[in-house]
Design a protein around this motif. Sequence first.
Motif, PDB file in Angstrom:
ATOM      1  N   GLU A   1      49.681   7.675 -10.144  1.00 22.23           N
ATOM      2  CA  GLU A   1      48.398   7.109 -10.563  1.00 22.23           C
ATOM      3  C   GLU A   1      47.256   7.685  -9.733  1.00 22.23           C
ATOM      4  OE1 GLU A   1      48.770   2.899 -10.303  1.00 22.23           O
ATOM      5  OE2 GLU A   1      49.848   2.702 -12.214  1.00 22.23           O
ATOM      6  N   LYS A   2      47.494   7.865  -8.430  1.00 22.15           N
ATOM      7  CA  LYS A   2      46.464   8.428  -7.563  1.00 22.15           C
ATOM      8  C   LYS A   2      46.165   9.870  -7.942  1.00 22.15           C
ATOM      9  CE  LYS A   2      45.299   9.116  -2.691  1.00 22.15           C
ATOM     10  NZ  LYS A   2      45.763   8.941  -1.285  1.00 22.15           N
ATOM     11  N   GLU A   3      47.226  10.647  -8.205  1.00 18.89           N
ATOM     12  CA  GLU A   3      47.029  12.043  -8.596  1.00 18.89           C
ATOM     13  C   GLU A   3      46.312  12.136  -9.939  1.00 18.89           C
ATOM     14  OE1 GLU A   3      50.822  13.888  -8.558  1.00 18.89           O
ATOM     15  OE2 GLU A   3      50.903  14.074  -6.363  1.00 18.89           O
ATOM     16  N   ALA A   4      46.664  11.240 -10.872  1.00 21.27           N
ATOM     17  CA  ALA A   4      46.009  11.248 -12.181  1.00 21.27           C
ATOM     18  C   ALA A   4      44.530  10.903 -12.049  1.00 21.27           C
ATOM     19  CB  ALA A   4      46.708  10.264 -13.117  1.00 21.27           C
ATOM     20  N   ALA A   5      44.218   9.945 -11.166  1.00 17.87           N
ATOM     21  CA  ALA A   5      42.820   9.566 -10.959  1.00 17.87           C
ATOM     22  C   ALA A   5      42.029  10.721 -10.353  1.00 17.87           C
ATOM     23  CB  ALA A   5      42.746   8.337 -10.069  1.00 17.87           C
ATOM     24  N   LEU A   6      42.627  11.421  -9.379  1.00 19.08           N
ATOM     25  CA  LEU A   6      41.951  12.561  -8.756  1.00 19.08           C
ATOM     26  C   LEU A   6      41.736  13.684  -9.768  1.00 19.08           C
ATOM     27  CD1 LEU A   6      43.788  12.692  -5.303  1.00 19.08           C
ATOM     28  CD2 LEU A   6      41.431  11.963  -5.745  1.00 19.08           C
ATOM     29  N   ALA A   7      42.737  13.897 -10.630  1.00 20.98           N
ATOM     30  CA  ALA A   7      42.610  14.938 -11.650  1.00 20.98           C
ATOM     31  C   ALA A   7      41.496  14.604 -12.628  1.00 20.98           C
ATOM     32  CB  ALA A   7      43.937  15.102 -12.389  1.00 20.98           C
ATOM     33  N   GLN A   8      41.370  13.319 -12.959  1.00 21.04           N
ATOM     34  CA  GLN A   8      40.313  12.898 -13.878  1.00 21.04           C
ATOM     35  C   GLN A   8      38.933  13.104 -13.251  1.00 21.04           C
ATOM     36  OE1 GLN A   8      40.435   8.766 -15.006  1.00 21.04           O
ATOM     37  NE2 GLN A   8      39.312   9.138 -16.911  1.00 21.04           N
ATOM     38  N   VAL A   9      38.819  12.793 -11.963  1.00 23.17           N
ATOM     39  CA  VAL A   9      37.549  12.995 -11.262  1.00 23.17           C
ATOM     40  C   VAL A   9      37.186  14.473 -11.242  1.00 23.17           C
ATOM     41  CG1 VAL A   9      36.425  12.870  -9.003  1.00 23.17           C
ATOM     42  CG2 VAL A   9      37.744  10.923  -9.854  1.00 23.17           C
ATOM     43  N   GLU A  10      38.167  15.326 -10.978  1.00 24.19           N
ATOM     44  CA  GLU A  10      37.917  16.763 -10.939  1.00 24.19           C
ATOM     45  C   GLU A  10      37.518  17.291 -12.315  1.00 24.19           C
ATOM     46  OE1 GLU A  10      37.266  20.424  -9.493  1.00 24.19           O
ATOM     47  OE2 GLU A  10      37.618  18.573  -8.368  1.00 24.19           O
ATOM     48  N   GLN A  11      38.143  16.745 -13.359  1.00 21.35           N
ATOM     49  CA  GLN A  11      37.799  17.166 -14.716  1.00 21.35           C
ATOM     50  C   GLN A  11      36.349  16.808 -15.047  1.00 21.35           C
ATOM     51  OE1 GLN A  11      40.064  15.262 -17.803  1.00 21.35           O
ATOM     52  NE2 GLN A  11      39.635  16.877 -19.298  1.00 21.35           N
ATOM     53  N   LEU A  12      35.928  15.600 -14.651  1.00 25.97           N
ATOM     54  CA  LEU A  12      34.544  15.191 -14.888  1.00 25.97           C
ATOM     55  C   LEU A  12      33.576  16.057 -14.092  1.00 25.97           C
ATOM     56  CD1 LEU A  12      34.971  11.301 -14.832  1.00 25.97           C
ATOM     57  CD2 LEU A  12      34.510  12.742 -16.831  1.00 25.97           C
ATOM     58  N   ALA A  13      33.990  16.419 -12.870  1.00 25.75           N
ATOM     59  CA  ALA A  13      33.135  17.275 -12.047  1.00 25.75           C
ATOM     60  C   ALA A  13      32.943  18.641 -12.702  1.00 25.75           C
ATOM     61  CB  ALA A  13      33.746  17.428 -10.657  1.00 25.75           C
ATOM     62  N   GLU A  14      33.998  19.197 -13.279  1.00 25.90           N
ATOM     63  CA  GLU A  14      33.897  20.489 -13.955  1.00 25.90           C
ATOM     64  C   GLU A  14      32.977  20.399 -15.164  1.00 25.90           C
ATOM     65  OE1 GLU A  14      34.963  23.448 -13.166  1.00 25.90           O
ATOM     66  OE2 GLU A  14      35.813  22.698 -11.285  1.00 25.90           O
ATOM     67  N   GLN A  15      33.035  19.280 -15.869  1.00 30.76           N
ATOM     68  CA  GLN A  15      32.160  19.101 -17.025  1.00 30.76           C
ATOM     69  C   GLN A  15      30.691  19.059 -16.596  1.00 30.76           C
ATOM     70  OE1 GLN A  15      33.578  15.574 -18.994  1.00 30.76           O
ATOM     71  NE2 GLN A  15      35.463  16.562 -19.741  1.00 30.76           N
ATOM     72  N   LEU A  16      30.417  18.390 -15.459  1.00 30.59           N
ATOM     73  CA  LEU A  16      29.045  18.352 -14.945  1.00 30.59           C
ATOM     74  C   LEU A  16      28.572  19.738 -14.536  1.00 30.59           C
ATOM     75  CD1 LEU A  16      29.101  15.073 -12.808  1.00 30.59           C
ATOM     76  CD2 LEU A  16      27.757  15.488 -14.883  1.00 30.59           C
ATOM     77  N   ARG A  17      29.440  20.505 -13.886  1.00 30.52           N
ATOM     78  CA  ARG A  17      29.065  21.860 -13.475  1.00 30.52           C
ATOM     79  C   ARG A  17      28.762  22.728 -14.696  1.00 30.52           C
ATOM     80  NH1 ARG A  17      33.700  21.055 -10.009  1.00 30.52           N
ATOM     81  NH2 ARG A  17      32.998  20.552  -7.872  1.00 30.52           N
ATOM     82  N   ALA A  18      29.526  22.529 -15.763  1.00 27.60           N
ATOM     83  CA  ALA A  18      29.293  23.303 -16.982  1.00 27.60           C
ATOM     84  C   ALA A  18      27.928  22.998 -17.579  1.00 27.60           C
ATOM     85  CB  ALA A  18      30.398  23.012 -18.001  1.00 27.60           C
ATOM     86  N   LEU A  19      27.423  21.801 -17.301  1.00 22.36           N
ATOM     87  CA  LEU A  19      26.101  21.402 -17.785  1.00 22.36           C
ATOM     88  C   LEU A  19      25.000  21.753 -16.786  1.00 22.36           C
ATOM     89  CD1 LEU A  19      27.009  17.896 -19.264  1.00 22.36           C
ATOM     90  CD2 LEU A  19      26.523  19.997 -20.546  1.00 22.36           C
ATOM     91  N   GLY A  20      25.389  22.397 -15.689  1.00 26.76           N
ATOM     92  CA  GLY A  20      24.410  22.815 -14.704  1.00 26.76           C
ATOM     93  C   GLY A  20      24.101  21.791 -13.640  1.00 26.76           C
ATOM     94  N   HIS A  21      24.948  20.806 -13.496  1.00 27.13           N
ATOM     95  CA  HIS A  21      24.741  19.768 -12.486  1.00 27.13           C
ATOM     96  C   HIS A  21      25.863  19.840 -11.450  1.00 27.13           C
ATOM     97  CE1 HIS A  21      21.624  17.900 -14.938  1.00 27.13           C
ATOM     98  NE2 HIS A  21      22.453  18.011 -15.980  1.00 27.13           N
ATOM     99  N   GLU A  22      25.460  19.752 -10.204  1.00 26.93           N
ATOM    100  CA  GLU A  22      26.459  19.743  -9.140  1.00 26.93           C
ATOM    101  C   GLU A  22      26.817  18.290  -8.821  1.00 26.93           C
ATOM    102  OE1 GLU A  22      29.224  21.347  -6.718  1.00 26.93           O
ATOM    103  OE2 GLU A  22      27.879  22.405  -8.100  1.00 26.93           O
ATOM    104  N   PRO A  23      28.092  17.932  -8.915  1.00 21.42           N
ATOM    105  CA  PRO A  23      28.492  16.537  -8.632  1.00 21.42           C
ATOM    106  C   PRO A  23      28.114  16.134  -7.211  1.00 21.42           C
ATOM    107  CG  PRO A  23      30.285  17.770  -9.633  1.00 21.42           C
ATOM    108  CD  PRO A  23      29.237  18.774  -9.275  1.00 21.42           C
ATOM    109  N   GLN A  24      27.682  14.899  -7.064  1.00 19.84           N
ATOM    110  CA  GLN A  24      27.352  14.388  -5.740  1.00 19.84           C
ATOM    111  C   GLN A  24      28.631  14.143  -4.947  1.00 19.84           C
ATOM    112  OE1 GLN A  24      24.944  10.906  -6.181  1.00 19.84           O
ATOM    113  NE2 GLN A  24      23.155  12.036  -6.955  1.00 19.84           N
ATOM    114  N   GLN A  25      28.588  14.532  -3.686  1.00 22.14           N
ATOM    115  CA  GLN A  25      29.732  14.319  -2.806  1.00 22.14           C
ATOM    116  C   GLN A  25      29.610  12.965  -2.124  1.00 22.14           C
ATOM    117  OE1 GLN A  25      32.283  16.430  -2.571  1.00 22.14           O
ATOM    118  NE2 GLN A  25      31.298  17.818  -4.047  1.00 22.14           N
ATOM    119  N   ARG A  26      30.720  12.233  -2.059  1.00 26.84           N
ATOM    120  CA  ARG A  26      30.726  10.930  -1.382  1.00 26.84           C
ATOM    121  C   ARG A  26      31.677  10.969  -0.213  1.00 26.84           C
ATOM    122  NH1 ARG A  26      30.699   6.170  -6.013  1.00 26.84           N
ATOM    123  NH2 ARG A  26      28.717   6.758  -6.993  1.00 26.84           N
TER     124      ARG A  26
END
Length: 244
Positions: free
Chosen positions: A219-244
Motif C-alpha cells: 500500500e505504501k509503495e502504491a501510494a508513492l507511485a501514485q504521487v510520482e505519477q501525479l508529479a509527472e503529470q504536473l511537470r508535463a503541464l509545466g508545473h514543478e511539484p512543491q516539495q514537502r
Amino acid sequence: MSQAFSYQPAEEPDVAHLITEDDEPVDNLFSEKQQRLLTEPLFTSWPGPGEDRKFLACANVAVFNIARNPPVVPDMLLSFDVEVHPDIWAKEHRSYMVWELGKPPDLVVEIVSNKVGGEQSEKKIKYALMRVMYYVVFDPERLLSDEVVTIYHLGGLSYRRFDGMRLPDYQLGFTLWEGEFEGFHHTWLRWTDEHGNLILTGKEQAVHERAEKERERAEKEAALAQVEQLAEQLRALGHEPQQR
C-alpha cells in the motif's frame, strides 16, 4: 481483578502412591495433533479471559479429585484462575490435583477414537461429580452418535446438553475447521474468540503478521507511485511539484 486460587487444605494428602504418569503411548496420531491444536493457540494467540486472569490449558494430564481415587485423564483441560507451582517435577505438582489447585477444571474435552472409551457414560459421570462446568465430546468419526461435537453444561448434579458452540462465560467458543495442520488435512475442533474469530496457532499467527506487513508495504509503495505519477503529470503541464 480476579486472583488465582491459592487453596491449602488443613492436611496435605499423601500422594506417594499416586501414579501420575504411566509412560504408555496410547494415543493415535490424530488425537495427539488435535490435543495440541486445542492447547498451543491459547498460549500463542489468545489474550486470555481478561482482567489479568491466569489460565491453565494442557493435554493428556491426569486429574485427581480425591487422593484415594484413580484419576481421570481428559484429552484436554482448561482451568481459569489457577496458579501452578513452579516446581512441576515434585510429585504433588506433576498432575492436576484439585486439592492443590483449589478447584476442578472449568472445561474438559474428550476425543472419541473408539466405542469403549466411556466418553458418554463413565467419564461423563466422573466429570459431573468432579463439578467440571463444561464437558465437550468431539467424535470426528461419529462412533457414538451422529453428533460430531456435543457440549454439556453442568446443571445441578448432572450434565445438560448445551446449545451452540459459544461459551460466553469464558469469551471463547468452538468451531469445526477443515484444513491442514502439520501435514494432515482433516476436520479439526478449533477455538474461536468471543467474536467467533478463529484463534490462530503460532505458525498461522506468524504467517498472518507477515502478510499484514507485506500488505502495508504494498500500500505504501502504491501510494508513492501514485504521487510520482501525479508529479509527472504536473511537470508535463509545466508545473514543478512543491516539495514537502
